[in-house]
Design an enzyme around this catalytic site. Structure first.
Site, short mmCIF file in Angstrom:
data_model
loop_
_atom_site.label_atom_id
_atom_site.label_comp_id
_atom_site.label_asym_id
_atom_site.label_seq_id
_atom_site.Cartn_x
_atom_site.Cartn_y
_atom_site.Cartn_z
N PHE A 236 35.84 36.26 41.71
CA PHE A 236 34.94 36.49 40.58
C PHE A 236 33.50 36.73 41.04
O PHE A 236 32.56 36.39 40.33
CB PHE A 236 35.01 35.33 39.58
CG PHE A 236 36.41 35.01 39.16
CD1 PHE A 236 37.17 35.93 38.47
CD2 PHE A 236 36.98 33.78 39.48
CE1 PHE A 236 38.47 35.65 38.10
CE2 PHE A 236 38.29 33.49 39.12
CZ PHE A 236 39.03 34.42 38.43
N GLY A 657 37.45 45.73 36.38
CA GLY A 657 37.53 44.31 36.71
C GLY A 657 36.55 43.44 35.95
O GLY A 657 36.76 42.24 35.81
N GLU A 658 35.47 44.03 35.47
CA GLU A 658 34.41 43.20 34.91
C GLU A 658 34.16 43.42 33.42
O GLU A 658 33.70 42.53 32.73
CB GLU A 658 33.13 43.41 35.73
CG GLU A 658 33.34 42.89 37.15
CD GLU A 658 32.26 43.25 38.14
OE1 GLU A 658 31.30 42.48 38.24
OE2 GLU A 658 32.39 44.27 38.83
#
Ligand SMILES: Cc1cc2nc3c(=O)[nH]c(=O)nc-3n(C[C@H](O)[C@H](O)[C@H](O)COP(=O)(O)OP(=O)(O)OC[C@H]3O[C@@H](n4cnc5c(N)ncnc54)[C@H](O)[C@@H]3O)c2cc1C
Ligand code: SF4
Lengths: 692, 329
Positions: A236, A657-658
């Site tokens: 993360f 991904g974000e």
């Protein structure tokens, strides 16, 4: 236009190549590699937030049977480069934050190391410290740029005057909390020195990042550092930059040549040594005419960094791109505090920076008596307000409309406080965005043998699916079945890969693989012989000069609030995203759903409580730092539009991904207002803030 | 973490003898609390006496119609027991609202009652804490005290007891059976836990070496209409901000019998005697329940960080009583 790949495997929901290894626990994480002989390190951490170590008694620790070495700033090997204060481990007696390494014990067993570490006595000269983020502090300063290299401030016209003159005005202060990344696999390293150099098994988002940083820090050639990381148990962002423990492992290994020195941070240590997201204070101003068209938009952000090393989260960024506005200002100011060093956490900038503005948009919609979706549509820009460039593709409106249909938004009564079965029920919407990032230099090789193409690149799979989708990209670039492709990633023995960060992995590594495949085919044609090999490097994308490239999305939330306690639950989350071509629907869905769940967690639960007296996070474990449990996320659904963008890269893909975490917290906060009539502007939204 | 010896007790008496003889000794049951504390350095016993092998794993009927719960019964087994679910539902619900399935499988009745506070400063050896290091001060007083006590606290300690099970047992008038060097005794649970006063290091009235062997539940018809409500910061796997255990019997529109205990509000499970007295024989009305709740909470002395617990406890207590009264009809 970039030259597109003809897709066959891309777009199919191939099962993850590492799925079986992951669920059976046989995919080795950093310190699960069977190296020998080993030694175990346990650190001693500073108990003061600022000061100097004045005395250190290591005799009792050294006397413990099984202790191999006790390292302090007095006897630790010297580092070649100490310019990065976070990484200048055991090089001086200075203490820059509570929890910083001041000594370390290396022993034959982990328990012995831990016991002996507890016996090291440290005395400090404690200095006055400041660990309280105060938006009105006179010591706030403007950084030279914000992460990674954006302008600190922007100004377009006279927004203060426009705001003051606006028919409808929203001026509010919004706050997001301090957050910790908390991947399941803790930050961990095995390090080993011998005459060939340094070898490290590390849990990282970029083996080449670790290699270059360790080489620089220790003053050796990068070729003499090998970093290996085939699997990562989550990062993360917190494993995207090198943190002090990796340097400590290498330092200790240098003091004990021939031994593999193991460092594993405890969960508590991760709250001071592995980065975190700064808390933010966002002063937002929106001015609009009665029809909701923005005439002024201001976003002034105050954040913290550590005194010893600057990290400036770019929280003002999304306000530069999201909406058309007659005038605009964005600013970032930092407080340099005696606190641990902040760093990347999923969607740095965009994630916290969408909270204030997207709640403010909801407040504006209420003030204008407009549907919040319609308000956003009315403020669609025809070009990127920040760069002035046209968008390569922008489908925010499509996401809002499709989301509204799927969520059932059209029946919504805009008035708050609807009661169903004894619960207050409300719904809310917010937009999300994330830039299409590209970093230079990623390189891949493709080698043919035994009817298989082996693709090598030092990329990282943090659980995202890179193992799988890079194979799909290679298969299509080579025009072969995916079964014929073998992937090798996660090792500096393979060609350079940029960090798994900024949702750029697929663009950068995929682009390199496509380049390698094209080089391979042009050299060897369709019938290569065994041993045929070609290399390709990600080319610059000239289109980036002509287009603004961003992904967009819309988040919808339904919440329920118990009137007698204020307890809030998110009954449903639904997101629709426009992220170019989806390479693998299975892995993509899990990225979106994971991001949204993390956003839900940010909305309701996560909150690192920093005690300003000690400079420490009090709730530094997973019993106290709440992350959404399964029961908190009963329904999280992600959809996407079929978006064709010929400019972003040969795959037509944008990062995914974000973006899932961006906007989610605002959607939940907006739904909480709709349920209760209470506008919560400070995260997390806990029961006490809703209890009427 | 310091080296320690480990022994398996062969009988309750032998366990007591071993621990009583050694001031550095400690019992080990499921280990879900104690092992964490060993790792964190909160306690440094020289000897662990494992009581997991003792024959204390049964739930037995008592001649008076009550139940005897062995100290070694796992939280999950106790919650699933048919007799408990029928006769004392509050107990089952309270247990199931605590921890996680995995933890409940390991955690025992005795260990649950003696788990220590979750105060963040207590769990960090670098912080002042009178409970862990008497005389060092209380970091929570001027610090993070969202979870801390609003009733019965002292200037020495504002911690709360974290157990859900204990709150239910308090409402049920359970008795804790204890084996000490001088033999066995039974302690009413309302006398078992202490308020912090100036000795916050002592959670209970137990002496070193005392072994919990069982918990006795009295026959209690009112308990068939009982419930537990736990307000927390996430839907599962979190300690209570405030919890309510209650049982009520209504006859002819008036409160014939009522038992109430609150969790998350004090250093011990808080038996709401004031509210109970106000309700005995009173008409069963929402206003009556609200007034009783308000009277109970009138003694509250919160801090800015946990002042919300006062209206929260009042409101939730009112709801729980109202709902149970409805179900009693
Ligand atoms: C993440 C997490 C979340 C949790 N959430 C909750 C929750 O929501 N609600 C809740 O109620 N609990 C919760 N718990 C606590 C859990 O219920 C306790 O850890 C458990 O009940 C302790 O039981 P044990 O058998 O493991 O005790 P141990 O850890 O073995 O022992 C605890 C203490 O009791 C002593 N002891 C044990 N047995 C005896 C005996 N027979 N006689 C005398 N002394 C004895 C030990 O010496 C020790 O001091 C949680 C725990 C964790 C780790
Ligand atoms: S509240 Fe009690 S347990 Fe917490 S720090 Fe104060 S004395 Fe220690």
């Amino acid at each position: 236009m970039t030259e597109p790949v003809t897709v066959r495997s891309i777009g199919t929901d191939l099962v993850r190549r590492d799925a079986w290894a992951k669920v059976t626990g046989t995919a080795p994480y950093a310190v699960e590699h069977p190296v020998r002989p080993r030694a175990y390190l346990y650190p001693v951490q500073a108990t003061v937030p600022r000061g100097t170590v004045t005395a250190m008694d290591t005799a009792a620790a050294e006397a413990v049977d099984g202790v191999l070495a006790v390292l302090t700033h007095r006897n630790a090997p010297r580092l070649a480069d100490t310019s990065d204060a976070e990484l200048a481990v055991l090089q001086s007696p200075a203490v820059g934050f509570a929890g910083q390494f001041v000594a370390a014990v290396v022993a034959e067993h982990p328990e012995i190391a831990r016991q002996a570490a507890g016996l090291v006595r440290v005395e400090y000269d404690r200095m006055a410290h400041d660990a309280q983020l105060d938006p009105d502090s006179s010591e706030l300063y403007a950084p030279d740029s914000v992460n990674p290299s954006y302008p600190t401030d922007t100004l377009d016209g006279d927004p203060d005057a426009a705001l003051a003159a606006a028919a409808v005005q929203v001026r509010q202060t919004y706050r997001t909390a301090m957050y910790h990344n908390n991947p399941m696999e803790p930050h961990a390293s095995y390090a080993h020195w011998d005459s060939d150099g340094l070898t490290v098994y590390d849990s990282t988002q970029g083996v080449h990042v670790v290699r270059s940083v360790l080489a620089r820090t220790f003053g050796i050639d990068a070729e003499r550092v090998r970093v290996i990381c085939p699997y990562v148990g989550g990062g993360f962002g917190s494993k995207g930059t090198v943190h002090a423990h990796a340097v400590l492992a290498a330092l200790a290994a240098r003091a004990l040549p021939g031994r593999w020195v193991r460092v594993v941070l405890t969960r508590q240590q991760m709250f001071c040594l592995a980065g975190y997201r700064t808390p933010t204070i966002q002063r937002v101003g929106l001015g609009a005419d009665r029809s909701g068209r923005l005439t002024a938009l201001t976003m002034d952000v105050v954040e913290q960094t550590s005194r010893i090393k600057e990290f400036a989260e770019q929280s003002g960024m999304p306000a530069r791109t999201m909406y058309a506005a007659g005038t605009r200002r964005t600013t970032h100011r930092l407080a340099a505090l005696d606190v641990p060093v902040p760093s990347w956490m999923r969607a740095p900038g965009e994630c916290p920076g969408m909270f204030g503005p997207e709640v403010a948009m909801d407040e504006l919609a209420v003030a204008c008596d407009l549907d919040p979706i319609e308000l956003r549509i009315r403020n669609e820009p025809d070009r990127d307000p920040d760069s002035g460039l046209p968008f390569s593709s922008r489908n925010l409106v499509g996401c809002l409309r499709e989301g509204a249909d799927r969520f059932g938004w059209h029946d919504r009564d805009p008035r708050p406080r609807r009661m169903v079965d004894g619960w207050l029920v409300g719904s809310g919407v917010a937009a999300s965005t994330y830039p299409v990032n590209q970093m230079p230099g990623a390189t891949a090789t493709i080698r043919y043998a035994d009817e298989h193409y082996t693709v090598s690149i030092g990329a990282a799979d943090l659980g995202t699916g890179a193992w799988t989708i890079l194979g799909q990209i290679a298969a299509d670039a080579l025009q072969v079945p995916v079964e014929q492709v073998r992937m090798r990633i996660g090792d500096t023995a393979f060609p350079y890969a940029s960090v798994a960060g900024g949702s750029s992995g697929t663009t950068c590594w995929g682009g390199a693989i496509v380049a390698a495949a094209r080089a391979f085919r042009s050299r060897y044609g369709d019938r290569p012989g065994d041993g045929a090999e070609a290399e390709g490097t990600l080319p610059d994308n000239p289109e980036r000069k002509h287009w603004a490239m961003h992904a967009f999305g819309a988040q919808f939330a339904e919440v329920r609030v118990r009137p007698d306690s204020g307890e809030i639950r998110v009954a449903r989350l639904l997101g629709v995203f426009a992220c170019g071509r989806i390479v693998n629907p299975r892995t993509a869905r899990s990225q979106f759903v994971g991001g949204m769940t993390m956003g839900l967690s940010m909305a309701l639960h996560e909150d690192s409580v920093l005690d300003p007296r000690s400079g420490r996070v009090v709730n530094h474990d997973l019993a106290q730092y709440h992350i959404a449990s399964c029961a908190d996320a009963p329904s999280v659904q992600a959809y996407w539009l079929d978006e064709h963008d010929p400019y972003v890269n040969p795959m037509g893909s944008k990062g995914i991904g974000e973006i899932g975490i961006v906007g989610t917290a605002a959607a939940v906060a907006n739904a909480a207002w709709h349920a209760t009539g209470v506008r919560v502007r400070e995260l997390p939204i806990t029961c006490d803030k809703l209890l009427g | 973490m310091k080296p320690f010896r480990y022994d398996r007790a062969t009988s309750p008496a032998a366990a007591v003898a071993a621990v009583a003889a050694d001031p550095q000794a400690s019992y080990l049951a499921g280990g879900t609390n104690l092992v964490d504390h060993l790792r964190l350095g909160l306690t440094e016993p020289g000897l662990l006496v494992d009581v997991g092998g003792l024959p204390l794993h049964e739930i037995e009927e008592l001649p008076d119609g009550g139940l005897r719960i062995g100290a070694g019964v796992a939280n999950s087994d106790l919650a699933a027991d048919r007799r408990v679910r029928e006769r004392y539902p509050v107990l089952s619900v309270a247990l199931l609202s605590g921890a996680s399935g995995q933890l409940r499988n390991l955690a025992t009745t005795g260990g649950n009652l003696l788990q220590r506070t979750r105060c963040g400063y207590f769990q960090d050896v670098t912080e002042p804490c009178n409970k862990r290091a008497p005389g060092s001060g209380c970091a929570a007083l001027g610090g993070w005290n969202r979870y801390h006590a609003i009733l019965g606290a002292s200037s020495h300690c504002i911690a709360v007891h974290p157990s859900d099970l204990a709150v239910a047992l308090t409402a049920l008038d359970a008795r804790v059976r204890v084996l000490g060097v001088d033999g066995e005794r039974a302690i009413p649970i309302d006398d078992f836990y202490r308020l912090p006063g100036d000795e916050p290091q002592r959670d209970t009235v137990l002496e070193h070496g005392d072994l919990i062997t069982a918990v006795d539940l009295p026959p209690l018809p009112v308990a068939r209409n009982s419930g537990y409500r736990k307000v927390r910061d996430r839907a599962s796997y979190a300690f209570a901000l405030v919890s309510v255990a209650a049982a009520i019997r209504i006859e002819d529109g008036t409160v014939a019998d009522v038992r109430i205990a609150l969790g998350g509000v004090a250093h011990r499970p808080w038996r709401a005697h004031t509210a109970e007295q106000a309700l005995h024989g009173a008409p069963s009305t929402v206003e009556g329940y609200a007034a009783a709740a308000a009277r109970e909470l009138s003694a509250a002395d919160p801090l800015p960080g946990n002042a919300f617990k006062v209206p929260l406890a009042r409101s939730v207590l009112t709801s729980v009583l109202t709902q149970l009264a409805e179900e009693a009809r």
